[in-house]
Design a protein around this motif. Structure first.
Motif, PDB file in Angstrom:
ATOM      1  N   PHE A   6       0.811  -1.219   0.000  1.00 18.77           N
ATOM      2  CA  PHE A   6       0.000   0.000   0.000  1.00 18.77           C
ATOM      3  C   PHE A   6       0.849   1.275   0.000  1.00 18.77           C
ATOM      4  O   PHE A   6       0.311   2.362  -0.155  1.00 18.77           O
ATOM      5  CB  PHE A   6      -0.932  -0.013   1.216  1.00 18.77           C
ATOM      6  N   PHE A   7       2.160   1.129   0.200  1.00 20.27           N
ATOM      7  CA  PHE A   7       3.042   2.293   0.251  1.00 20.27           C
ATOM      8  C   PHE A   7       3.183   2.918  -1.138  1.00 20.27           C
ATOM      9  O   PHE A   7       3.386   2.215  -2.135  1.00 20.27           O
ATOM     10  CB  PHE A   7       4.421   1.914   0.776  1.00 20.27           C
ATOM     11  N   GLY A   8       3.072   4.227  -1.183  1.00 15.74           N
ATOM     12  CA  GLY A   8       3.251   4.936  -2.439  1.00 15.74           C
ATOM     13  C   GLY A   8       2.014   5.018  -3.295  1.00 15.74           C
ATOM     14  O   GLY A   8       1.978   5.745  -4.285  1.00 15.74           O
ATOM     15  N   SER A   9       0.978   4.248  -2.930  1.00 17.67           N
ATOM     16  CA  SER A   9      -0.278   4.305  -3.682  1.00 17.67           C
ATOM     17  C   SER A   9      -1.410   4.793  -2.785  1.00 17.67           C
ATOM     18  O   SER A   9      -2.036   5.819  -3.047  1.00 17.67           O
ATOM     19  CB  SER A   9      -0.615   2.933  -4.276  1.00 17.67           C
ATOM     20  N   GLU A  14       3.222  14.627  -1.056  1.00 15.21           N
ATOM     21  CA  GLU A  14       4.501  15.325  -0.951  1.00 15.21           C
ATOM     22  C   GLU A  14       4.659  16.046   0.382  1.00 15.21           C
ATOM     23  O   GLU A  14       5.776  16.197   0.880  1.00 15.21           O
ATOM     24  CB  GLU A  14       4.650  16.338  -2.097  1.00 15.21           C
ATOM     25  N   GLU A  15       3.565  16.499   0.992  1.00 18.25           N
ATOM     26  CA  GLU A  15       3.662  17.286   2.216  1.00 18.25           C
ATOM     27  C   GLU A  15       4.004  16.387   3.407  1.00 18.25           C
ATOM     28  O   GLU A  15       3.423  15.326   3.591  1.00 18.25           O
ATOM     29  CB  GLU A  15       2.346  18.013   2.497  1.00 18.25           C
ATOM     30  N   LEU A  16       4.932  16.842   4.231  1.00 16.52           N
ATOM     31  CA  LEU A  16       5.323  16.079   5.416  1.00 16.52           C
ATOM     32  C   LEU A  16       4.158  15.927   6.375  1.00 16.52           C
ATOM     33  O   LEU A  16       3.984  14.870   7.005  1.00 16.52           O
ATOM     34  CB  LEU A  16       6.503  16.757   6.119  1.00 16.52           C
ATOM     35  N   SER A  17       3.320  16.952   6.481  1.00 17.12           N
ATOM     36  CA  SER A  17       2.173  16.876   7.386  1.00 17.12           C
ATOM     37  C   SER A  17       1.227  15.740   6.985  1.00 17.12           C
ATOM     38  O   SER A  17       0.663  15.057   7.852  1.00 17.12           O
ATOM     39  CB  SER A  17       1.411  18.204   7.391  1.00 17.12           C
ATOM     40  N   ALA A  18       1.071  15.529   5.678  1.00 19.84           N
ATOM     41  CA  ALA A  18       0.221  14.429   5.207  1.00 19.84           C
ATOM     42  C   ALA A  18       0.854  13.080   5.518  1.00 19.84           C
ATOM     43  O   ALA A  18       0.155  12.112   5.856  1.00 19.84           O
ATOM     44  CB  ALA A  18      -0.037  14.568   3.707  1.00 19.84           C
ATOM     45  N   GLU A  19       2.181  13.009   5.398  1.00 11.72           N
ATOM     46  CA  GLU A  19       2.885  11.776   5.754  1.00 11.72           C
ATOM     47  C   GLU A  19       2.705  11.465   7.236  1.00 11.72           C
ATOM     48  O   GLU A  19       2.493  10.310   7.619  1.00 11.72           O
ATOM     49  CB  GLU A  19       4.378  11.932   5.433  1.00 11.72           C
ATOM     50  N   ILE A  20       2.776  12.505   8.070  1.00 13.84           N
ATOM     51  CA  ILE A  20       2.597  12.326   9.514  1.00 13.84           C
ATOM     52  C   ILE A  20       1.190  11.838   9.813  1.00 13.84           C
ATOM     53  O   ILE A  20       0.975  10.968  10.671  1.00 13.84           O
ATOM     54  CB  ILE A  20       2.875  13.649  10.258  1.00 13.84           C
ATOM     55  N   THR A  21       0.209  12.375   9.099  1.00 11.77           N
ATOM     56  CA  THR A  21      -1.179  11.924   9.284  1.00 11.77           C
ATOM     57  C   THR A  21      -1.318  10.444   8.952  1.00 11.77           C
ATOM     58  O   THR A  21      -1.967   9.684   9.686  1.00 11.77           O
ATOM     59  CB  THR A  21      -2.135  12.745   8.407  1.00 11.77           C
ATOM     60  N   ASP A  22      -0.708  10.012   7.849  1.00 12.24           N
ATOM     61  CA  ASP A  22      -0.738   8.593   7.489  1.00 12.24           C
ATOM     62  C   ASP A  22      -0.058   7.743   8.549  1.00 12.24           C
ATOM     63  O   ASP A  22      -0.544   6.660   8.914  1.00 12.24           O
ATOM     64  CB  ASP A  22      -0.059   8.374   6.140  1.00 12.24           C
ATOM     65  N   LEU A  23       1.069   8.208   9.055  1.00 12.73           N
ATOM     66  CA  LEU A  23       1.774   7.482  10.113  1.00 12.73           C
ATOM     67  C   LEU A  23       0.900   7.344  11.349  1.00 12.73           C
ATOM     68  O   LEU A  23       0.840   6.282  11.970  1.00 12.73           O
ATOM     69  CB  LEU A  23       3.078   8.197  10.469  1.00 12.73           C
TER      70      LEU A  23
END
Length: 347
Positions: free
Chosen positions: A247-250, A256-265
């Protein structure tokens, strides 16, 4: 596909003489008629095969074999299937009469779909209704830290599968031939072959859930899930470890935003519960990395096919604390607790 595509239904039958006639009838009596039913008796020791052979319907094929196990029997049936759509019905479950018709309408409305499931009528051994499982919304097998921060808030079919197998059973899946050609058959798992298959499909194809109970899932003492807690927990740890990176990358970590990455984490953190077996997950993950670096052609399968390795990992499953542990495996404990409340409200 034509206006009335062929649906192939596979029933793997094993020692369910009490239920097999009802299962077969629920397929042959569907409102959607263009189907083939492939019943494979997997070496039953009771009267199952005799009862199966009493049915006289040109759409029915009956095969008998020496006992090979559920996943191998399902795969044999899928290989025989000629349909544009494929599905499996366990020999102790039933379809509601309009299941295939309603599910096929979803595919007609959205040709990009790969798989459809539905809500479930949960029934007891005698067919009595115990409750309705509404996908990921209720009857969770374990607690999530904060559901409002977990995958539940996304309403995503695929991401919610990373929390638990809310589809619940192989019987609750209808998928296209294109999916089968891309994903293949079931893998050799005792408890979670359906969950593994769902994750492999949902990581590649759009999937939907019909918000209507279209099948009956039977709870009884001989359900496979009752048989071995440690083995079951190993497979739960394995199935997430083996499939998460699909599921990573899709669908995860694709912004691109770090805040969105943090939300996913944060959602991932709140959505996964290994019942205290985090060290086992770490061990599985690192050994899979080792096998991959060594060039092993199928590291994930090695952990489930190699008996010595499998038994080692099973031996590391953390036993539940006695005063907190249910007598049933946690997946069923949460379900039965909910159903008890349902029955109390009913009466």
């Amino acid at each position: 596909m034509g206006t009335d595509p062929l649906v192939s239904v596979v029933i793997p039958s094993y020692n369910h003489e009490k239920y097999i006639e009802s299962a077969i009838s629920s397929v042959l009596n569907q409102t959607y008629k263009n189907l083939e039913l492939i019943v494979i008796d997997d070496g039953s020791k009771d009267r199952s095969l005799e009862l199966i052979r009493q049915f006289k319907d040109p759409r029915l094929q009956v095969h008998a074999q020496e006992n090979a196990g559920a996943h191998a029997t399902i795969n044999r049936g899928l290989e025989m299937a000629q349909g544009d759509f494929l599905t499996v019905l366990n020999s102790d479950d039933l379809y509601e009469p309009e299941r295939l018709e309603i599910c096929l309408k979803r595919f007609a409305d959205n040709p990009d779909l790969g798989l459809v499931s539905s809500w479930i009528n949960v029934i007891g051994s005698e067919g009595n209704l115990l409750g309705v499982k509404q996908g990921w919304e209720n009857m969770q097998p374990w607690d999530l830290g904060d559901p409002d921060r977990s995958f539940r808030k996304t309403g995503s079919f695929s991401l919610n599968l990373l929390s638990s197998n809310y589809v619940a059973t192989t019987s609750n899946m209808l998928w296209t031939r294109a999916v089968y050609q891309a994903v293949g058959g079931m893998r050799d798992l005792r408890f979670v072959h359906d969950w593994d298959y769902l994750l492999r499909v949902a990581s590649q194809f759009p999937c939907e859930q019909v918000e209507q109970p279209l099948m009956r899932y039977r709870i009884h003492d001989s359900n496979t899930i009752h048989s071995n807690y440690d083995w079951m927990m190993f497979e739960i740890c394995w199935v997430i470890t083996a499939n998460l990176n699909r599921f990573f990358g899709s669908q995860l970590f694709n912004k691109e935003e770090l805040s969105a990455e943090i939300t996913d984490l944060d959602m991932l953190y709140e959505s996964i519960n290994f019942q205290g077996n985090e060290k086992l997950v770490w061990l599985i993950q690192n050994y899979l990395t080792h096998l991959t670096q060594q060039g092993h052609p199928s590291p994930e399968e090695e952990l489930i096919h190699n008996k010595t390795l499998r038994e080692f990992f099973i031996s590391k499953v953390k036993k539940p604390v006695e005063e907190q542990a249910p007598s049933r495996p946690p997946v069923l404990h949460r379900l039965h607790s909910h159903l008890k409340k349902v029955k109390q409200r009913m009466f």
